[in-house]
Design an enzyme around this catalytic site. Sequence first.
Site, short mmCIF file in Angstrom:
data_model
loop_
_atom_site.label_atom_id
_atom_site.label_comp_id
_atom_site.label_asym_id
_atom_site.label_seq_id
_atom_site.Cartn_x
_atom_site.Cartn_y
_atom_site.Cartn_z
N CYS A 47 1.14 -1.08 0.77
CA CYS A 47 -0.09 -0.19 -0.10
C CYS A 47 0.72 1.58 -0.12
CB CYS A 47 -1.26 -0.03 1.13
SG CYS A 47 -1.98 -1.40 1.46
N THR A 48 0.99 1.97 -0.83
CA THR A 48 1.41 3.62 -1.08
C THR A 48 1.13 4.00 0.18
OG1 THR A 48 1.16 3.01 -2.95
CG2 THR A 48 1.39 5.38 -2.16
#
Length: 141
Positions: A47-48
């Site tokens: 996940c960014t």
Amino acid sequence: MDLQRIADTFEMLDDWEDRYSLLIDLGRKLPEFPDAARTEDNRVEGCTSNVWLLTHVTDDQPPRIEFQADSDAFIVKGLVAILLEAYSGKTAQEILDMDIESLFNELGLAQQLTPNRRDGFVAMVKRMRAEAQATQSHPTA
């Protein structure tokens, strides 16, 4: 809000700004996440944005998996809320059998999310499914 109500509400909203507002509102309604649980071990890889996930397996027979999660990004937090509604409180088999991609497509999220958010959603699903798989493989764990 249950999954069907979320899907119905999404369907009623024509404008994607309204749908994003709904996602943000869903995220705001998440239960408080403990600060002490915002650790690297609980962070979802891929996940960014930062997403943290806690898993609790109940003593029920068959065991049910309770998830608790949070994110530091508003829209991602809304996606987290949808996944918690879909998966939390279910058995490992129910989680593994669920076609979350259909829901994702039904809500129109596949077309509207940025690639980074889409990748993050997939990463969250993989992590939750891995937790279900581990519970199924080791039910006493």
